[in-house]
Design a protein around this motif. Structure first.
Motif, PDB file in Angstrom:
ATOM      1  N   VAL A 162     -35.920  11.682 -45.271  1.00 31.79           N
ATOM      2  CA  VAL A 162     -34.796  10.901 -44.742  1.00 31.79           C
ATOM      3  C   VAL A 162     -35.046   9.396 -44.774  1.00 31.79           C
ATOM      4  CG1 VAL A 162     -33.933  12.790 -43.298  1.00 31.79           C
ATOM      5  CG2 VAL A 162     -35.621  11.185 -42.353  1.00 31.79           C
ATOM      6  N   THR A 188     -35.669  17.350 -46.227  1.00 32.71           N
ATOM      7  CA  THR A 188     -36.383  16.834 -45.054  1.00 32.71           C
ATOM      8  C   THR A 188     -36.803  15.378 -45.231  1.00 32.71           C
ATOM      9  OG1 THR A 188     -38.576  17.563 -45.797  1.00 32.71           O
ATOM     10  CG2 THR A 188     -37.243  19.155 -44.575  1.00 32.71           C
ATOM     11  N   HIS A 214     -40.395  11.596 -43.709  1.00 31.41           N
ATOM     12  CA  HIS A 214     -39.764  12.579 -42.828  1.00 31.41           C
ATOM     13  C   HIS A 214     -39.332  11.984 -41.485  1.00 31.41           C
ATOM     14  CE1 HIS A 214     -41.082  16.024 -45.334  1.00 31.41           C
ATOM     15  NE2 HIS A 214     -42.186  15.315 -45.513  1.00 31.41           N
ATOM     16  N   GLU A 242     -35.323  22.356 -40.535  1.00 34.98           N
ATOM     17  CA  GLU A 242     -36.448  21.579 -41.052  1.00 34.98           C
ATOM     18  C   GLU A 242     -37.719  22.426 -41.051  1.00 34.98           C
ATOM     19  OE1 GLU A 242     -38.123  17.028 -40.535  1.00 34.98           O
ATOM     20  OE2 GLU A 242     -37.078  17.975 -38.872  1.00 34.98           O
ATOM     21  N   HIS A 285     -29.036  14.591 -41.004  1.00 35.80           N
ATOM     22  CA  HIS A 285     -30.373  15.177 -40.956  1.00 35.80           C
ATOM     23  C   HIS A 285     -30.284  16.671 -40.689  1.00 35.80           C
ATOM     24  CE1 HIS A 285     -32.556  11.164 -39.757  1.00 35.80           C
ATOM     25  NE2 HIS A 285     -31.744  11.019 -40.787  1.00 35.80           N
ATOM     26  N   ARG A 314     -25.610  14.142 -49.413  1.00 35.29           N
ATOM     27  CA  ARG A 314     -25.938  13.147 -48.399  1.00 35.29           C
ATOM     28  C   ARG A 314     -25.538  11.738 -48.832  1.00 35.29           C
ATOM     29  NH1 ARG A 314     -32.161  14.230 -46.665  1.00 35.29           N
ATOM     30  NH2 ARG A 314     -32.550  13.576 -48.809  1.00 35.29           N
ATOM     31  N   PRO A 337     -28.334   9.579 -39.406  1.00 35.40           N
ATOM     32  CA  PRO A 337     -28.803  10.666 -38.548  1.00 35.40           C
ATOM     33  C   PRO A 337     -27.934  11.913 -38.541  1.00 35.40           C
ATOM     34  CG  PRO A 337     -29.033   8.562 -37.429  1.00 35.40           C
ATOM     35  CD  PRO A 337     -28.290   8.290 -38.698  1.00 35.40           C
ATOM     36  N   ALA A 376     -37.523  10.386 -38.542  1.00 36.68           N
ATOM     37  CA  ALA A 376     -36.155  10.018 -38.161  1.00 36.68           C
ATOM     38  C   ALA A 376     -36.118   8.651 -37.491  1.00 36.68           C
ATOM     39  CB  ALA A 376     -35.571  11.080 -37.230  1.00 36.68           C
TER      40      ALA A 376
END
Length: 216
Positions: free
Chosen positions: A182, A180, A136, A48, A42, A24, A39, A138
């Motif tokens: 982020v 998970t 977690h 997830e 993800h 990532r 994004p 977003a």
């Protein structure tokens, strides 16, 4: 949009590259210091959920209870008797809510996967907790604003999440190995949140932030 062009999901500010590994990219906001995964990197909702299902937290696990005490104790010390609260992102084992209930507080729970009670998000509360949840999110800016809208004047938002230290530590940090996770919050990020929303901020230990909404 490339990773480097992704706006901050907390404040919509511009971002710059912070770290990259084989899996990532990690960007840092120039305004609020949040570090986040763009994004398009993800996990899907199904992936997830599958990862969450590997977690082994249990209601009767004394180690899990000791872990949650890091958030429970400083929150409970600040709450008047009879306060009502919401445990946001309670997961499959809502032990933190049970601990507050045992202490005499009225509790509701919400989790988009494990306790998707939309009615719980239509109430107001004296306190809201989020234990190992914010990393977690977003869309943390949207979620934090929603939670604060549910918090009564004089209320507390208690957040437990490991805090970002520096770039060197980040590269070796176990927290970024969880696919998970982020969003990664620094002390400066919480100060930004407090200033933006007119909150008082206290830190309790290395991974607990307490945000107080002044009474009207």
């Amino acid at each position: 949009m490339t990773a480097a062009q992704s706006p901050c999901p907390l404040c919509a500010g511009p971002s710059r590259p912070y770290h990259r590994n084989a899996r990532r990219d990690y960007l840092q906001c120039e305004n609020c210091d949040l570090v986040f995964v763009p994004p398009h990197q993800h996990l899907s909702a199904a992936a997830e959920r599958a990862f969450y299902d590997t977690h082994e937290n249990a209601m009767d696990d004394p180690g899990y209870r000791r872990f949650l005490m890091r958030l429970f104790e400083p929150m409970a010390q600040r709450l008047p008797p009879g306060s009502s609260g919401l445990d946001f992102g309670c997961g499959p084992a809502p032990l933190l809510a049970a601990m507050f209930t045992e202490a005499g507080f009225a509790m509701r729970i919400y989790d988009p996967l494990f306790a998707p009670d939309a009615a719980a998000l239509e109430q107001t509360y004296d306190f809201i907790t989020g234990s190992e949840v914010f990393e977690h999110l977003a869309a943390p800016g949207t979620e934090i604003a929603r939670l604060l809208g549910m918090l009564r004047p004089g209320g507390w938002l208690g957040v437990m999440t490991k805090r970002l230290r520096n770039r060197e530590a980040f590269a070796q940090w176990h927290y970024i190995r969880d696919p998970t996770h982020v969003c990664f919050f620094a002390e400066a990020t919480f100060r930004f949140i407090a200033a933006r929303h007119g909150l008082e901020l206290e830190f309790s230990g290395p991974d607990v932030a307490l945000l107080h909404k002044p009474a009207a």
